[in-house]
Scaffold this motif. Structure first.
Motif, PDB file in Angstrom:
ATOM      1  N   VAL A 191      39.118  47.188  27.063  1.00 51.62           N
ATOM      2  CA  VAL A 191      38.074  46.349  27.396  1.00 51.62           C
ATOM      3  C   VAL A 191      37.900  46.101  28.890  1.00 51.62           C
ATOM      4  O   VAL A 191      39.126  45.779  29.528  1.00 51.62           O
ATOM      5  N   TYR A 192      36.703  46.093  29.369  1.00 49.86           N
ATOM      6  CA  TYR A 192      36.465  45.956  30.671  1.00 49.86           C
ATOM      7  C   TYR A 192      36.121  44.646  31.334  1.00 49.86           C
ATOM      8  O   TYR A 192      35.245  43.956  30.628  1.00 49.86           O
ATOM      9  N   TYR A 193      36.802  44.171  32.142  1.00 50.11           N
ATOM     10  CA  TYR A 193      36.198  42.879  32.519  1.00 50.11           C
ATOM     11  C   TYR A 193      35.604  42.704  34.267  1.00 50.11           C
ATOM     12  O   TYR A 193      36.221  43.578  34.957  1.00 50.11           O
ATOM     13  N   CYS A 194      34.758  42.073  34.406  1.00 47.58           N
ATOM     14  CA  CYS A 194      34.472  41.845  36.021  1.00 47.58           C
ATOM     15  C   CYS A 194      35.081  40.556  36.642  1.00 47.58           C
ATOM     16  O   CYS A 194      35.147  39.571  35.485  1.00 47.58           O
ATOM     17  N   ALA A 195      35.517  40.676  37.691  1.00 40.93           N
ATOM     18  CA  ALA A 195      35.987  39.110  38.011  1.00 40.93           C
ATOM     19  C   ALA A 195      35.535  38.952  39.601  1.00 40.93           C
ATOM     20  O   ALA A 195      35.111  40.078  40.318  1.00 40.93           O
ATOM     21  N   ALA A 196      35.737  38.038  40.128  1.00 44.06           N
ATOM     22  CA  ALA A 196      34.936  37.590  41.544  1.00 44.06           C
ATOM     23  C   ALA A 196      35.935  36.741  42.084  1.00 44.06           C
ATOM     24  O   ALA A 196      36.909  36.006  41.775  1.00 44.06           O
ATOM     25  N   LEU A 197      36.107  36.714  43.529  1.00 41.48           N
ATOM     26  CA  LEU A 197      37.051  36.105  44.506  1.00 41.48           C
ATOM     27  C   LEU A 197      36.322  35.920  45.560  1.00 41.48           C
ATOM     28  O   LEU A 197      35.562  36.797  46.312  1.00 41.48           O
ATOM     29  N   LEU A 198      36.506  34.483  46.270  1.00 39.47           N
ATOM     30  CA  LEU A 198      35.846  34.240  47.410  1.00 39.47           C
ATOM     31  C   LEU A 198      36.589  35.055  48.466  1.00 39.47           C
ATOM     32  O   LEU A 198      37.752  34.951  48.775  1.00 39.47           O
ATOM     33  N   LYS A 199      35.719  35.634  49.269  1.00 40.42           N
ATOM     34  CA  LYS A 199      36.272  36.546  50.768  1.00 40.42           C
ATOM     35  C   LYS A 199      36.756  35.890  51.379  1.00 40.42           C
ATOM     36  O   LYS A 199      36.041  34.998  52.430  1.00 40.42           O
ATOM     37  N   LYS A 200      38.170  35.829  51.690  1.00 39.19           N
ATOM     38  CA  LYS A 200      38.961  35.406  52.955  1.00 39.19           C
ATOM     39  C   LYS A 200      39.757  36.473  53.326  1.00 39.19           C
ATOM     40  O   LYS A 200      39.777  37.486  52.996  1.00 39.19           O
ATOM     41  N   ASN A 230      44.530  42.860  42.462  1.00 41.20           N
ATOM     42  CA  ASN A 230      45.509  41.926  41.821  1.00 41.20           C
ATOM     43  C   ASN A 230      44.988  40.863  40.928  1.00 41.20           C
ATOM     44  O   ASN A 230      44.073  40.001  41.343  1.00 41.20           O
ATOM     45  N   ARG A 231      45.237  41.202  39.627  1.00 39.63           N
ATOM     46  CA  ARG A 231      44.419  40.309  38.755  1.00 39.63           C
ATOM     47  C   ARG A 231      44.690  38.826  38.982  1.00 39.63           C
ATOM     48  O   ARG A 231      43.852  37.744  38.640  1.00 39.63           O
ATOM     49  N   ASP A 232      45.710  38.575  39.326  1.00 40.97           N
ATOM     50  CA  ASP A 232      46.294  36.928  39.743  1.00 40.97           C
ATOM     51  C   ASP A 232      45.573  36.557  40.863  1.00 40.97           C
ATOM     52  O   ASP A 232      45.449  35.259  41.193  1.00 40.97           O
ATOM     53  N   GLY A 233      44.908  37.407  41.631  1.00 41.02           N
ATOM     54  CA  GLY A 233      44.233  36.993  43.159  1.00 41.02           C
ATOM     55  C   GLY A 233      42.880  36.556  42.721  1.00 41.02           C
ATOM     56  O   GLY A 233      42.053  35.941  43.792  1.00 41.02           O
ATOM     57  N   MET A 234      42.217  36.910  41.321  1.00 42.05           N
ATOM     58  CA  MET A 234      40.601  36.644  41.231  1.00 42.05           C
ATOM     59  C   MET A 234      40.433  35.037  40.891  1.00 42.05           C
ATOM     60  O   MET A 234      41.201  34.590  40.016  1.00 42.05           O
ATOM     61  N   GLU A 283      48.834  46.036  30.221  1.00 38.24           N
ATOM     62  CA  GLU A 283      48.484  45.138  31.140  1.00 38.24           C
ATOM     63  C   GLU A 283      47.110  45.410  31.775  1.00 38.24           C
ATOM     64  O   GLU A 283      46.691  46.507  31.696  1.00 38.24           O
ATOM     65  N   ARG A 284      46.460  44.472  32.110  1.00 39.06           N
ATOM     66  CA  ARG A 284      45.101  44.455  32.663  1.00 39.06           C
ATOM     67  C   ARG A 284      45.369  45.041  34.030  1.00 39.06           C
ATOM     68  O   ARG A 284      46.201  44.647  34.745  1.00 39.06           O
ATOM     69  N   GLU A 285      44.449  46.125  34.293  1.00 40.56           N
ATOM     70  CA  GLU A 285      44.548  46.808  35.359  1.00 40.56           C
ATOM     71  C   GLU A 285      43.281  46.774  36.429  1.00 40.56           C
ATOM     72  O   GLU A 285      42.386  46.845  35.883  1.00 40.56           O
ATOM     73  N   ALA A 286      43.323  46.624  37.553  1.00 42.94           N
ATOM     74  CA  ALA A 286      42.215  47.033  38.540  1.00 42.94           C
ATOM     75  C   ALA A 286      41.627  48.531  38.621  1.00 42.94           C
ATOM     76  O   ALA A 286      42.318  49.587  38.412  1.00 42.94           O
TER      77      ALA A 286
END
Length: 126
Positions: free
Chosen positions: A91-100, A109-113, A42-45
């Motif tokens: 495989v390395y991925y970058c992801a972003a999330l709006l900071k709240k 949490n991959r589902d949180g991005m 699985e994809r991990e942080a």
């Protein structure tokens, strides 16, 4: 959009620096995380940065070997990886999330991005 780059083939014990360049959203309002997915797993942080405050956080496997940093003027986040071993092959991925509120927990949490880039392959040979 997010664009990850810098992957490649490296020998055990080697170093590699990944880059993630963002566009289309306000960079400083977001946290950027690096994730990885090894074959059959699985994809991990791996690591996360708050960008605007330059805070940094790491998973257990990354702490002490990987460094996440940002160059805000270039909308770019880096992942410097040292002392690589075959278990880092992924495989390395970058992801972003709006900071709240609660953003740090989401960043691991991959589902949180909110946004994902295409990955870059890192292969570590033994």
């Amino acid at each position: 959009q997010l664009q990850a780059s810098g992957g490649g083939l490296v020998q055990t014990g080697g170093f590699l620096k990944l880059s993630c360049t963002a566009s289309g959203f306000i960079f400083n309002d977001h946290a950027i995380g690096w994730f990885r997915q090894a074959p059959g797993k699985e994809r991990e942080a791996v690591a996360c940065t708050g960008v605007s405050d330059r805070s940094t956080y790491y998973s257990g496997s990354a702490r002490g070997r990987f460094t996440i940093s940002s160059e805000n003027a270039k909308n770019t986040v880096y992942l410097q990886m040292r002392f690589l071993n075959p278990d880092d092959t992924a495989v390395y991925y970058c992801a972003a999330l709006l900071k709240k509120a609660g953003w740090l927990r989401q960043c691991f949490n991959r589902d949180g991005m909110h946004y994902w880039g295409k990955g870059t392959l890192v292969t570590v040979s033994s």
